[in-house]
Motif scaffolding. Structure first.
Motif, PDB file in Angstrom:
ATOM      1  N   ASN A 150      33.936  36.992  44.935  1.00 21.58           N
ATOM      2  CA  ASN A 150      34.651  37.784  43.932  1.00 21.58           C
ATOM      3  C   ASN A 150      33.690  38.191  42.818  1.00 21.58           C
ATOM      4  OD1 ASN A 150      35.073  35.759  41.490  1.00 21.58           O
ATOM      5  ND2 ASN A 150      35.538  34.616  43.376  1.00 21.58           N
ATOM      6  N   GLN A 190      33.761  39.275  38.613  1.00 16.44           N
ATOM      7  CA  GLN A 190      34.512  39.411  37.359  1.00 16.44           C
ATOM      8  C   GLN A 190      33.682  40.192  36.351  1.00 16.44           C
ATOM      9  OE1 GLN A 190      37.121  36.326  35.530  1.00 16.44           O
ATOM     10  NE2 GLN A 190      36.098  34.959  36.961  1.00 16.44           N
ATOM     11  N   ASP A 239      49.123  44.405  40.229  1.00 15.12           N
ATOM     12  CA  ASP A 239      47.673  44.171  40.176  1.00 15.12           C
ATOM     13  C   ASP A 239      47.185  43.813  38.778  1.00 15.12           C
ATOM     14  OD1 ASP A 239      47.399  44.901  42.891  1.00 15.12           O
ATOM     15  OD2 ASP A 239      47.269  47.023  42.353  1.00 15.12           O
ATOM     16  N   VAL A 286      42.945  43.713  38.976  1.00 15.06           N
ATOM     17  CA  VAL A 286      42.122  43.463  40.168  1.00 15.06           C
ATOM     18  C   VAL A 286      42.047  44.735  41.010  1.00 15.06           C
ATOM     19  CG1 VAL A 286      44.078  42.549  41.510  1.00 15.06           C
ATOM     20  CG2 VAL A 286      41.721  41.965  42.154  1.00 15.06           C
ATOM     21  N   ASN A 292      40.322  46.581  44.593  1.00 13.61           N
ATOM     22  CA  ASN A 292      39.719  46.385  45.906  1.00 13.61           C
ATOM     23  C   ASN A 292      39.001  47.659  46.308  1.00 13.61           C
ATOM     24  OD1 ASN A 292      40.737  43.634  46.883  1.00 13.61           O
ATOM     25  ND2 ASN A 292      42.628  44.634  46.201  1.00 13.61           N
ATOM     26  N   PRO A 308      37.619  40.902  45.805  1.00 15.18           N
ATOM     27  CA  PRO A 308      38.318  41.377  44.608  1.00 15.18           C
ATOM     28  C   PRO A 308      37.351  41.588  43.441  1.00 15.18           C
ATOM     29  CG  PRO A 308      38.724  39.042  44.946  1.00 15.18           C
ATOM     30  CD  PRO A 308      37.936  39.503  46.118  1.00 15.18           C
ATOM     31  N   ILE A 368      37.602  41.773  39.558  1.00 13.76           N
ATOM     32  CA  ILE A 368      38.552  41.419  38.501  1.00 13.76           C
ATOM     33  C   ILE A 368      37.999  41.903  37.163  1.00 13.76           C
ATOM     34  CG2 ILE A 368      39.793  39.535  37.386  1.00 13.76           C
ATOM     35  CD1 ILE A 368      39.044  37.877  40.005  1.00 13.76           C
ATOM     36  N   LYS A 409      38.659  42.173  33.062  1.00 15.00           N
ATOM     37  CA  LYS A 409      39.425  41.559  31.973  1.00 15.00           C
ATOM     38  C   LYS A 409      38.929  42.106  30.642  1.00 15.00           C
ATOM     39  CE  LYS A 409      38.299  37.342  32.990  1.00 15.00           C
ATOM     40  NZ  LYS A 409      38.220  35.864  32.890  1.00 15.00           N
ATOM     41  N   VAL A 438      43.182  34.883  37.869  1.00 16.29           N
ATOM     42  CA  VAL A 438      41.838  34.968  38.468  1.00 16.29           C
ATOM     43  C   VAL A 438      41.701  33.994  39.629  1.00 16.29           C
ATOM     44  CG1 VAL A 438      40.746  35.857  36.381  1.00 16.29           C
ATOM     45  CG2 VAL A 438      40.830  33.401  36.751  1.00 16.29           C
ATOM     46  N   HIS A 448      42.991  35.332  42.851  1.00 13.49           N
ATOM     47  CA  HIS A 448      42.102  36.301  43.494  1.00 13.49           C
ATOM     48  C   HIS A 448      40.747  35.696  43.852  1.00 13.49           C
ATOM     49  CE1 HIS A 448      44.943  39.516  43.000  1.00 13.49           C
ATOM     50  NE2 HIS A 448      45.086  39.226  41.730  1.00 13.49           N
ATOM     51  N   TYR A 494      38.653  33.250  42.289  1.00 13.36           N
ATOM     52  CA  TYR A 494      37.648  32.649  41.416  1.00 13.36           C
ATOM     53  C   TYR A 494      37.867  31.148  41.275  1.00 13.36           C
ATOM     54  CZ  TYR A 494      34.733  31.539  37.419  1.00 13.36           C
ATOM     55  OH  TYR A 494      33.796  30.972  36.595  1.00 13.36           O
TER      56      TYR A 494
END
Length: 486
Positions: free
Chosen positions: A208, A210, A278, A314, A316, A326, A328, A330, A468, A471, A473
């Motif tokens: 993943n 972030q 999402d 998130v 894709n 994913p 992500i 934030k 998170v 998905h 993390y």
């Protein structure tokens, strides 16, 4: 642009110009990056005495020593100011006469850069006024447009269409200052100049990604403006999405601006638009002690506002490299710390024989304390054979003896002068970005979807960690990165 350059700053009496544009221009001047024959013309509605205008410029520029003080004096001699409207032809005719008078009897080319530090409501009339009355035929013309580039796909398309009626796409520089940040520019080098990263930069090794932006401050009296846009438009749709495309793009054919931006557009076209499921939305309330008011208490914010001040989303990417990974994003205000970073978490070690082993991570710290570090497992020193989480740390402040990293605006304005568009947003790139967010934004506002409340100074709304984790993390609770000391 070595012959003669005139930079016209529209909106020169505003905060953006004083806090960012003029300090950046001074930074370029003191380091020798502005042509010798440069004039900087400030233009705004306000009637301001030139001496007062220069004092306001000086008040926002930090001087480290006598040499810089002398450079500032010389820089201010290149600064001028005149006022007028943004929607009246006679005002632009007057501005052109002012610029021509400064250019005087200069022979050779006369290049002009128009920096629009303006509210979106006057983008279109101002750009038309510039094209009709200040466009030079004796040199190059470059138009710098500040965000926001619209509020959704339709408004963005309308703005792009209006600009295209007057300006060629290769003359337009849509500036997103995050693309000028040192560590964002470094992403390309990290990815494409290191074979060991290239080998693992795909779905087979990465679990993943972030991309995080956190601010400690709230809206602080700017709530009326912020409420028009919200955290998704203000930060996520531009800054964080731009970073995502650089992390995810394929290697371009070359570093040519069009080759780089072609690959970024391909990433956006492989993504699906966000749905409500999402995202996680939040809105901050007052601090625990009540000393800092909540968002709804900020003057100008409607008491029933559902505008998010925090969002996690998130994405894709449906291509061969990233399918199933994913991404992500934030972003939030009024949080427990200020930082921006990219965190790439790799997959678990197959056939792990050591028990409690944390995942490897590559972290690119954009701000503050610029750094690149890799989290990896290491034997605990001594007689123990236990693995512990440690890091390979490249902290810029301790590794490099270079001068202070330049401000992002300084870097990007230099790119404008050089004609390098690789760190600016192209029209089709903007279209694809808005397609990803517009359905979600319309649904949130149309159905007045209420964000979750979170207290000022905390990590965000309840459920962020679960979001998170859902998905992929995994947080290693026994480890905390500490920047290396000088």
């Amino acid at each position: 642009m070595s012959d003669n350059l005139c930079i016209v700053v529209l909106g020169a009496s505003g905060d953006l110009a004083f806090k960012k544009t003029y300090p950046a221009l001074f930074g370029l001047y003191k380091n020798g990056f502005l042509p010798v024959r440069t004039q900087i013309v400030g233009y705004a509605r306000s009637s301001i005495d030139l001496d007062d205008f220069k004092k306001r410029i000086s008040s926002k520029i930090k001087i480290a020593n006598a040499t810089e003080g002398q450079a500032l004096t010389q820089f201010l001699e290149k600064c001028y100011y005149t006022n007028g409207a943004y929607d009246k032809p006679e005002s632009f005719i007057k501005l052109n006469a002012f610029v021509q008078n400064l250019e005087g009897g200069v022979t050779g080319a006369r290049h002009r850069v128009f920096y629009m530090a303006l509210p979106p409501s006057v983008f279109i009339p101002a750009s038309k006024g510039l094209k009709n009355h200040l466009y030079t035929t004796r040199g190059s013309n470059r138009l710098v447009v500040e965000k926001p580039f619209g509020k959704d796909f339709d408004s963005s398309k309308e703005l792009s269409k209006a600009l295209a009626e007057s300006w060629h796409e290769d003359e337009i520089y849509r500036i997103d200052h995050y693309l000028g940040k040192e560590m964002v520019k470094n992403l390309m080098v990290i990815r494409f100049a290191n074979i060991f990263f290239s080998a693992v930069w795909n779905r087979f090794y990465i679990d993943n990604v972030q991309i995080t932006f956190k601010e400690k401050i709230g809206t602080e009296g700017r709530g009326g403006y912020f409420d028009e846009f919200g955290i998704i438009r203000d930060i996520m749709q531009n800054h964080l999405l731009q970073i995502l495309t650089i992390v995810a793009m394929e290697k371009p054919v070359s570093l040519d601006a069009e080759h780089v931006r072609d690959e970024k557009v391909k990433v956006l076209r492989a993504m699906t638009p966000l749905a409500v499921e999402d995202v996680l939305l939040g809105q901050y309330t007052a601090s625990a002690d009540g000393s800092v008011p909540g968002y709804l208490e900020d003057p100008g914010v409607p008491k029933d506002s559902v505008t998010p001040t925090y969002a996690a989303a998130v994405f894709n990417i449906n291509n061969e490299r990233w399918s199933g990974v994913p991404f992500i994003l934030k972003a939030g205000k009024a949080l427990n710390e200020a930082k921006a970073e990219v965190r790439i978490q790799f997959q678990d070690v197959p056939g792990n024989i050591y028990g409690n082993v944390g995942r490897n991570e590559l972290v690119i710290r954009v701000q503050p304390n610029e750094a690149v570090y890799v989290k990896f497992m290491n034997k605990q020193p001594g007689l123990s054979a236990n693995p512990i989480m440690s890091e390979l740390d490249l902290s810029y402040h301790s590794r490099y003896n270079e001068p202070k990293i330049p401000d992002a605006y300084e870097s990007l304005i230099l790119d404008v002068l050089k004609g390098d568009k690789s760190n600016f947003v192209r029209d089709d790139e903007l279209d694809e970005a808005w397609k990803l967010f517009t359905p979600l934004l319309h649904k949130i506002e149309g159905e007045k979807i209420a964000p979750k409340k979170y207290q000022f100074g905390t990590r965000g709304p309840e459920g962020v960690d679960d979001f998170v984790a859902k998905h992929g993390y995994q947080r290693h609770h026994e480890y905390e990165w500490t920047p290396s000391k000088i």
